[in-house]
Design a protein around this motif. Structure first.
Motif, mmCIF file in Angstrom:
data_model
loop_
_atom_site.group_PDB
_atom_site.id
_atom_site.type_symbol
_atom_site.label_atom_id
_atom_site.label_comp_id
_atom_site.label_asym_id
_atom_site.label_seq_id
_atom_site.Cartn_x
_atom_site.Cartn_y
_atom_site.Cartn_z
ATOM 1 N N GLY A 139 0.799 -1.208 0.000
ATOM 2 C CA GLY A 139 0.000 0.000 0.000
ATOM 3 C C GLY A 139 0.836 1.265 0.000
ATOM 4 O O GLY A 139 0.392 2.307 0.471
ATOM 5 N N THR A 140 2.045 1.174 -0.510
ATOM 6 C CA THR A 140 3.002 2.267 -0.519
ATOM 7 C C THR A 140 3.859 2.140 -1.767
ATOM 8 O O THR A 140 4.034 1.029 -2.286
ATOM 9 N N PRO A 141 4.426 3.233 -2.269
ATOM 10 C CA PRO A 141 5.348 3.110 -3.402
ATOM 11 C C PRO A 141 6.624 2.326 -3.053
ATOM 12 O O PRO A 141 7.316 1.848 -3.949
ATOM 13 N N VAL A 142 6.916 2.206 -1.758
ATOM 14 C CA VAL A 142 8.136 1.520 -1.307
ATOM 15 C C VAL A 142 7.911 0.019 -1.379
ATOM 16 O O VAL A 142 7.276 -0.569 -0.505
ATOM 17 N N GLN A 143 8.432 -0.608 -2.422
ATOM 18 C CA GLN A 143 8.265 -2.063 -2.545
ATOM 19 C C GLN A 143 9.173 -2.798 -1.561
ATOM 20 O O GLN A 143 8.731 -3.690 -0.843
ATOM 21 N N TRP A 144 10.472 -2.446 -1.580
ATOM 22 C CA TRP A 144 11.447 -3.012 -0.646
ATOM 23 C C TRP A 144 12.389 -1.900 -0.229
ATOM 24 O O TRP A 144 12.737 -1.039 -1.044
ATOM 25 N N VAL A 145 12.816 -1.918 1.025
ATOM 26 C CA VAL A 145 13.769 -0.930 1.514
ATOM 27 C C VAL A 145 14.847 -1.651 2.323
ATOM 28 O O VAL A 145 14.546 -2.576 3.088
ATOM 29 N N PHE A 146 16.092 -1.231 2.133
ATOM 30 C CA PHE A 146 17.239 -1.887 2.756
ATOM 31 C C PHE A 146 18.102 -0.844 3.467
ATOM 32 O O PHE A 146 18.313 0.258 2.961
ATOM 33 N N ASP A 147 18.614 -1.223 4.624
ATOM 34 C CA ASP A 147 19.559 -0.380 5.347
ATOM 35 C C ASP A 147 20.959 -0.651 4.799
ATOM 36 O O ASP A 147 21.506 -1.741 4.966
ATOM 37 N N ARG A 148 21.552 0.344 4.140
ATOM 38 C CA ARG A 148 22.882 0.200 3.551
ATOM 39 C C ARG A 148 23.912 1.065 4.284
ATOM 40 O O ARG A 148 24.974 1.408 3.737
ATOM 41 N N THR A 149 23.631 1.386 5.537
ATOM 42 C CA THR A 149 24.503 2.274 6.298
ATOM 43 C C THR A 149 25.917 1.716 6.414
ATOM 44 O O THR A 149 26.907 2.426 6.156
ATOM 45 N N GLU A 150 26.048 0.468 6.814
ATOM 46 C CA GLU A 150 27.369 -0.116 7.038
ATOM 47 C C GLU A 150 28.116 -0.325 5.736
ATOM 48 O O GLU A 150 29.279 0.056 5.596
ATOM 49 N N SER A 151 27.476 -0.950 4.774
ATOM 50 C CA SER A 151 28.194 -1.325 3.541
ATOM 51 C C SER A 151 28.631 -0.115 2.735
ATOM 52 O O SER A 151 29.621 -0.161 2.009
ATOM 53 N N SER A 152 27.905 0.984 2.861
ATOM 54 C CA SER A 152 28.237 2.175 2.084
ATOM 55 C C SER A 152 29.390 2.978 2.674
ATOM 56 O O SER A 152 29.960 3.848 2.008
ATOM 57 N N GLY A 153 29.713 2.721 3.946
ATOM 58 C CA GLY A 153 30.734 3.501 4.630
ATOM 59 C C GLY A 153 30.191 4.718 5.338
ATOM 60 O O GLY A 153 30.962 5.527 5.883
ATOM 61 N N LEU A 154 28.856 4.885 5.365
ATOM 62 C CA LEU A 154 28.278 6.052 6.021
ATOM 63 C C LEU A 154 28.624 6.089 7.504
ATOM 64 O O LEU A 154 28.862 7.157 8.075
ATOM 65 N N ARG A 155 28.658 4.922 8.137
ATOM 66 C CA ARG A 155 28.955 4.879 9.568
ATOM 67 C C ARG A 155 30.305 5.508 9.866
ATOM 68 O O ARG A 155 30.499 6.165 10.893
ATOM 69 N N ARG A 156 31.261 5.331 8.947
ATOM 70 C CA ARG A 156 32.590 5.906 9.159
ATOM 71 C C ARG A 156 32.609 7.403 8.844
ATOM 72 O O ARG A 156 33.241 8.192 9.540
ATOM 73 N N SER A 157 31.908 7.772 7.738
ATOM 74 C CA SER A 157 31.984 9.170 7.303
ATOM 75 C C SER A 157 31.061 10.089 8.103
ATOM 76 O O SER A 157 31.365 11.269 8.275
ATOM 77 N N ARG A 158 29.954 9.552 8.608
ATOM 78 C CA ARG A 158 29.018 10.359 9.398
ATOM 79 C C ARG A 158 28.384 9.480 10.469
ATOM 80 O O ARG A 158 27.284 8.959 10.301
ATOM 81 N N PRO A 159 29.052 9.306 11.581
ATOM 82 C CA PRO A 159 28.484 8.490 12.665
ATOM 83 C C PRO A 159 27.125 9.031 13.085
ATOM 84 O O PRO A 159 26.928 10.244 13.210
ATOM 85 N N GLY A 160 26.176 8.113 13.275
ATOM 86 C CA GLY A 160 24.843 8.517 13.712
ATOM 87 C C GLY A 160 23.841 8.671 12.598
ATOM 88 O O GLY A 160 22.642 8.783 12.849
ATOM 89 N N GLY A 161 24.302 8.672 11.326
ATOM 90 C CA GLY A 161 23.373 8.771 10.211
ATOM 91 C C GLY A 161 22.867 7.406 9.764
ATOM 92 O O GLY A 161 23.295 6.372 10.274
#
Length: 454
Positions: free
Chosen positions: A316-338
Motif C-alpha cells: 500500500g506504498t510506493p516503497v516495494q522493498w527498503v534496505f539499510d545500507r549504512t554499514e556497507s556504504s561507509g556512512l557509519r565511518r563518514s558520518r556516525p549517527g546517520g
C-alpha cells in the motif's frame, strides 16, 4: 597437447562464471569487458564519501549456483544469510505483518503460522492465501503450457483477490520477476514459489552482501580470475565475433584479432546480434524479440537512524522493498549517527522517466509514512539510480525466446541471465548460464563440471 583457448566476451556474473569454470578445466582463458570494471549489472560506484550499490541484489539459500560463485571468488564472508526466512512487511498508518517460517517444520507447513497471523490480510483472505499456496505447489515449472499463462490469471482462478495478490503474492513475484503478477509468466512464477518457498523450508532464507557489490563482483572476482590464470582485459570493445571462431576487438588504442578454440558471448540480446550478426540465422534468433524491464532505486541518507530493520517490504506504498545500507556504504565511518536507506522499485515502467526530484519527493514522503522517526530526521542526501534494461521482460510467452548455451555457430556459446536456465533473470540465473556455457564449449557432462540442483 596445447590447452584449449577460450575467449569470454562480457565480465558480468555469467562471463566470470564461464571463465572460471573453463580455466578450472585447464583452458587458457581471456575475458574481454568493455567497462573499466567487472560485475555487469550488479556493481558499486562512489558518491562523495559513500560507496553506493546501483541496486539491492539479494539471493536465497536455494541459489546454489550463486552461492558456489561466492565461495569460488572468496566472497561468502562478505555476505550474510538469514538463519530462517523473516520478512517484515510494512504499510502506512503503522500497520505491519511478518512473513517468517517456523523453525523445525517441514515445507509447506513451515509458512502456516505466518499466514495465519498475517495481519495485513483479513481472516478470510488469509484462508484464501492458503488455498493459493496449495494451488501453486501443484504446478510443475517445467510444464511449457504454464509459460502461456500469467501468474495473476492463475491466482484469481484459484480464489485469490486483489488484496491477497497485492499484500502477499506480489511482494515476492514483482521483486523476483521484475513484472507485475498480471503480466508475469506463470512458469517463472511457479519456479520462484515452488523452489524458493514451497518445496523446502529453508530455501527462501534471504542473503545479501554486507560489503559493496563491487568488492564481491569486481575486486574479489578479479582476484579469483587472476588466480585461475584468466587474462582479463578491461576497456576492451569487441567489434565482431564470427565463425571460426574469430574475435575482433579494440583495446589500448589498437585493433586485435584472435582465433580461439571457443568463444562465450556473455552479453545481453540487445548487444548480441550486433557483435555476431550470423546469429540472426540460427536458433538464437528469437532472442531478438526479448524486451526489457526497468528497475529504479531511490537512495536516502538521513542525519539519524529512522528504523532498526535491516530490510522490509512495503504494501500500500510506493516503497516495494527498503534496505539499510549504512554499514556497507561507509556512512557509519563518514558520518556516525546517520542512516542510509535504499528503496528498490521493480517493474518500474511508470517511474523510469520521471524526473529525479519528483521521485525523491515522493519516496521521502512514503518512507516517512512507514517510519515515523523519519519525519523528524533531516535528509542529508537523496538521489535516484535507474536500470532501464535491468532484466528481460519476463512476461507470458517468453520461454521460447530464451536460447540455451548452444548459439548455433560452431565454437560459440551463449551465456547470460536471459538464456534458458529455467530460472528468472537473477544473479542465480547468470551464474548458471555461465557454467552451462563452459560445459557446452568443453563438451563434458555436467557431472564432470559443476552440477546444481534444479
Amino acid at each position: 597437447m596445447a590447452e584449449p583457448t577460450v575467449v569470454v566476451v562480457g565480465g558480468g556474473l555469467a562471463g566470470i562464471a564461464a571463465a572460471l569454470r573453463a580455466a578450472d578445466r585447464g583452458c587458457a582463458v581471456t575475458l574481454l569487458e568493455s567497462r573499466p570494471r567487472l560485475g555487469g549489472a550488479a556493481f558499486s560506484f562512489r558518491r562523495g564519501e559513500l560507496t553506493v550499490d546501483n541496486g539491492q541484489h539479494v539471493f536465497l539459500r536455494c541459489c546454489a549456483a550463486y552461492r558456489w560463485f561466492l565461495d569460488r571468488v572468496g566472497g561468502t564472508e562478505l555476505t550474510t544469510l538469514q538463519d530462517r526466512l523473516d520478512i517484515p512487511v510494512l504499510a502506512p498508518g503503522g500497520r505491519s505483518g511478518r512473513l517468517r517460517r517456523t523453525s523445525g517444520v517441514p515445507a509447506p507447513a513451515h509458512l502456516t503460522a505466518a499466514l495465519a497471523g498475517y495481519r495485513l490480510l483479513s481472516v478470510a483472505d488469509r484462508a484464501r492465501a492458503v488455498r493459493g499456496a496449495v494451488a501453486l505447489r501443484l504446478l510443475n515449472p517445467a510444464d511449457p503450457s504454464l509459460d502461456r499463462r500469467t501468474l495473476g490469471e492463475y491466482l484469481r482462478r484459484h480464489g485469490q483477490n486483489d488484496a491477497t495478490i497485492a499484500a502477499l503474492w506480489g511482494i515476492v513475484a514483482t521483486a523476483t520477476l521484475n513484472l507485475g503478477p498480471d503480466d508475469a509468466s506463470l512458469a517463472l512464477a511457479a519456479k520462484v514459489f515452488r523452489t524458493g518457498l514451497l518445496d523446502s523450508a529453508a530455501a527462501a532464507d534471504i542473503g545479501h552482501a554486507t560489503a559493496p557489490l563491487g568488492e564481491l563482483h569486481s575486486v574479489a572476482a578479479g582476484a579469483a580470475l587472476a588466480g585461475a590464470g584468466v587474462a582479463v582485459t578491461l576497456g576492451a570493445r569487441v567489434e565482431t565475433v564470427g565463425g571460426g571462431p574469430v574475435v575482433r576487438f579494440r583495446a589500448d588504442g589498437s585493433v586485435r584479432e584472435v582465433r580461439p578454440d571457443a568463444v562465450v558471448l556473455a552479453v545481453p540480446p540487445r548487444e548480441l546480434f550486433a557483435l555476431a550478426p550470423a546469429l540472426s540465422g540460427t536458433a538464437a534468433a528469437p532472442a531478438r524479440q526479448l524486451q526489457t524491464a526497468p528497475i529504479v532505486n531511490v537512495h536516502v541518507v538521513y542525519d539519524r537512524p529512522v528504523t532498526d530493520l535491516p530490510f522490509a517490504a512495503g504494501v500500500g506504498t510506493p516503497v516495494q522493498w527498503v534496505f539499510d545500507r549504512t554499514e556497507s556504504s561507509g556512512l557509519r565511518r563518514s558520518r556516525p549517527g546517520g542512516q542510509y536507506l535504499a528503496v528498490t522499485v521493480s517493474a518500474a515502467d511508470d517511474l523510469i522517466d520521471v524526473p529525479a526530484r519528483a521521485i525523491v519527493d515522493r519516496f521521502v514522503a512514503a518512507l516517512a509514512e512507514l517510519f515515523p522517526r523519519a519525519r523528524r530526521a533531516e535528509v542529508l542526501d537523496a538521489f535516484v539510480t535507474r536500470e532501464r534494461h535491468a532484466t528481460f521482460r519476463q512476461a507470458a510467452g517468453t520461454a521460447p525466446l530464451r536460447p540455451g548455451p548452444d548459439s548455433g555457430l560452431p565454437g560459440v556459446a551463449l551465456a547470460g541471465a536471459w538464456t534458458a536456465t529455467g530460472w528468472p533473470d537473477t544473479m542465480e540465473s547468470a551464474v548458471r548460464s555461465g557454467v552451462a556455457a563452459a560445459q557446452h564449449i568443453l563438451g563434458v557432462a555436467s557431472s564432470d563440471l559443476v552440477e546444481f540442483a534444479a
